[in-house]
Design an enzyme around this catalytic site. Structure first.
Site, mmCIF file in Angstrom:
data_model
loop_
_atom_site.group_PDB
_atom_site.id
_atom_site.type_symbol
_atom_site.label_atom_id
_atom_site.label_comp_id
_atom_site.label_asym_id
_atom_site.label_seq_id
_atom_site.Cartn_x
_atom_site.Cartn_y
_atom_site.Cartn_z
ATOM 1 N N HIS A 125 81.937 -19.601 -11.468
ATOM 2 C CA HIS A 125 81.534 -18.696 -11.275
ATOM 3 C C HIS A 125 80.080 -19.493 -11.502
ATOM 4 O O HIS A 125 79.171 -18.164 -12.048
ATOM 5 C CB HIS A 125 81.999 -17.036 -11.881
ATOM 6 C CG HIS A 125 82.537 -16.857 -11.237
ATOM 7 N ND1 HIS A 125 83.121 -16.030 -10.832
ATOM 8 C CD2 HIS A 125 84.129 -16.494 -11.856
ATOM 9 C CE1 HIS A 125 84.102 -15.668 -10.326
ATOM 10 N NE2 HIS A 125 84.778 -16.296 -10.964
ATOM 11 N N SER A 179 54.672 -34.783 -8.770
ATOM 12 C CA SER A 179 54.397 -33.858 -8.064
ATOM 13 C C SER A 179 52.572 -34.388 -7.715
ATOM 14 O O SER A 179 52.454 -34.549 -8.711
ATOM 15 C CB SER A 179 54.531 -32.263 -8.311
ATOM 16 O OG SER A 179 53.431 -31.415 -8.703
ATOM 17 N N LYS A 211 56.418 -33.343 -13.006
ATOM 18 C CA LYS A 211 57.450 -33.099 -12.510
ATOM 19 C C LYS A 211 58.202 -34.357 -12.250
ATOM 20 O O LYS A 211 57.440 -35.262 -12.216
ATOM 21 C CB LYS A 211 57.154 -32.544 -11.622
ATOM 22 C CG LYS A 211 56.177 -30.591 -11.741
ATOM 23 C CD LYS A 211 57.653 -30.122 -11.839
ATOM 24 C CE LYS A 211 57.615 -29.424 -10.696
ATOM 25 N NZ LYS A 211 58.939 -28.144 -10.356
ATOM 26 N N GLU A 230 67.978 -33.548 -2.535
ATOM 27 C CA GLU A 230 67.840 -31.836 -2.119
ATOM 28 C C GLU A 230 67.205 -32.587 -0.626
ATOM 29 O O GLU A 230 67.539 -31.240 -0.094
ATOM 30 C CB GLU A 230 66.056 -31.947 -2.672
ATOM 31 C CG GLU A 230 66.102 -31.594 -4.367
ATOM 32 C CD GLU A 230 64.049 -31.040 -4.662
ATOM 33 O OE1 GLU A 230 64.253 -30.339 -4.136
ATOM 34 O OE2 GLU A 230 63.589 -31.872 -4.884
#
Ligand code: ARG
Length: 464
Positions: free
Chosen positions: A161, A282, A288, A295
């Site tokens: 979980h 970024s 970043k 991804e």
């Protein structure tokens, strides 16, 4: 007599040329030209077979084989002119052969149809793709084994979980991915057997009146078996669907893997570092470093599922035998193969470069009462029933939450408030090492078991 303007391959029964838009709409050459190498191989084998059965002379065969080699060179040199009015890769190559050889070129298509030709081409193409995909898969699995061996003792929290559950070793976690990929490998190897069956000789749908010897082309092209029914031969696309199903499962695995890498590289987890070359920045936020590769793989997974759904839907309404619908099989199949191959390649390059932050992983495992089950098991060994132990440890955890202490941080007196069965030896059980070492059986997380599993994995790869 066919008019000048009707199609030169099938214009005989037509009295007007095909509408210009329809010609573009029905053409496939823009995407099926990537089959050219396999189309030429199939044609050369067909010409050789026709010579053995006396349909073509040896001189005709030699001219055709050499002419096709020359066309392949033209295509690879970029000098070949692909024509949309010639519809597809098959007619473009045949028209060029006829342009070069005259009447001999027109004999190549004897005893054959584009229907069995295209089915043969796709299978030959997919067979090569599967081999390239298996090689990348192997490379990725190799990398996972190496990293698992190096991280056999590294402790991290295991999750259910997405909540801290029990401590595991990082090596063990890596081997879970190895296991999934082993199944993917098995599935692709199995799928390849059914890809590797020859439809050539089915002709348009019913077979041919020419004396063909399918065993000859089968052997020349390295097929494992000859398709047993000509109607099925030209219309079967199960092999493409099966491939997309196997590819979908493999992508689903890579997507789950990606999700974990994305989580673990986040500032909240910080379990691992990915080298800069697999990340991007970024344009607005200077701090970043984004895990773009995982991804993107996670995102691309949808395309492969789409290919599978698309092909199943393509086939479900088709009567026997060939229908033009089948031309729609190629783009999804190509895309699924490209996507899987590139994703595996990216992962095979990236995995050996994963840098675990062992202290942070360990600290995360230490927090979150991850050895609570070990305490319950300890009390079972002292003779209490498991359900009662569960209850006792539940009270200890509640006390820990309220007092801000993990189980291993409590004193013996504090622990004995929950059960007088608890003694000094409990602390060996509450340590992270004690916890992982205790799960010492095949498939368990103990470092010794991780090393044994790595050894089994290396043996598996060596047998391929
Ligand atoms: N371009 C066609 C395809 O991809 C080749 C077979 C065409 N056959 C035909 N009878 N129109 O399926």
């Amino acid at each position: 007599m066919s008019s000048e303007k009707t199609n030169q391959s099938w214009g005989g029964r037509f009295s007007e040329p095909v509408d210009a838009f329809v010609a573009r709409f029905t053409a496939s050459v823009d995407f099926d030209k990537r089959l050219y190498r396999h189309d030429i191989l199939g044609s050369q084998a067909h010409a050789r077979m026709l010579t053995q059965t006396g349909v073509l002379s040896e001189a005709e065969r030699d001219a055709i084989v050499a002419g096709l080699d020359e066309i392949r060179r033209e295509i690879e040199a970029g000098t070949f002119e692909w024509r949309v009015d010639l519809e597809d890769v098959h007619m473009n190559i045949e028209a060029r052969l006829t342009e070069r050889l005259g009447v001999v070129g027109k004999k190549l298509h004897t005893g054959r149809s584009r229907n069995d030709q295209v089915a043969t081409d796709i299978r030959l193409w997919l067979r090569d793709e599967i081999d390239a995909i298996l090689a990348e898969l192997n490379r990725l699995q190799q990398g996972l084994l190496q990293l698992a061996e190096a991280e056999a003792d590294t402790i991290m929290p295991g999750f259910t979980h997405l909540q801290t559950a029990q401590p595991v070793t990082f090596g063990h976690h890596l081997l879970a991915w190895f296991e999934m990929l082993s199944r993917d490998h098995e599935r692709l190897v199995d799928c390849r057997k059914r890809v590797n069956r020859m439809p050539l000789g089915s002709a348009a749908l019913a077979g041919t009146t020419y004396p063909i010897q399918r065993q000859v082309t089968c052997e020349l092209l390295g097929f494992e078996a000859i398709g047993g029914n000509s109607l099925d031969g030209v219309s079967d696309r199960d092999f493409a669907i099966e491939f997309c199903a196997a590819a979908s499962l493999a992508m689903m695995h890579l997507s789950r893997f990606s999700e974990e890498l994305v989580l673990w590289t986040s500032a909240q987890f910080q379990f691992i570092d990915l080298p800069d070359r697999f990340c991007t920045g970024s344009s607005i936020m200077p701090q970043k470093k984004n895990p773009d590769v995982p991804e993107l793989v996670r995102g691309k997974t949808g395309r492969v599922f789409g290919a599978l759904t698309g092909l199943l839907t393509l086939m479900k309404g088709q009567p026997l035998a060939y229908n033009k619908d089948n031309q729609e099989d190629k783009e999804p199949l190509f895309d699924a193969a490209d996507t899987l191959r590139d994703s595996l390649r990216a992962f095979a390059d990236m995995v050996p470069a994963i840098k675990p932050r062992r202290e942070i992983m360990r600290e995360a495992a230490r927090r979150g009462f991850s050895t609570a089950t070990d305490l319950a098991d300890y009390l079972v060994r002292k003779g209490l029933p498991f359900r009662d132990c569960h209850e006792i440890v539940g009270h200890a955890v509640k006390y820990g939450v309220d007092s801000g202490k993990d189980l291993a941080e409590m004193s013996l007196d504090e622990l004995r408030r929950f059960s007088d069965q608890i003694e000094q030896d409990v602390f060996a059980v509450l340590t992270l090492e004690g916890s992982v070492n205790a799960r010492d059986h095949i498939g368990g997380t103990a470092p010794a078991q991780v090393r044994a599993a790595v050894k089994r994995g290396l043996e598996l790869l060596a047998k391929r």
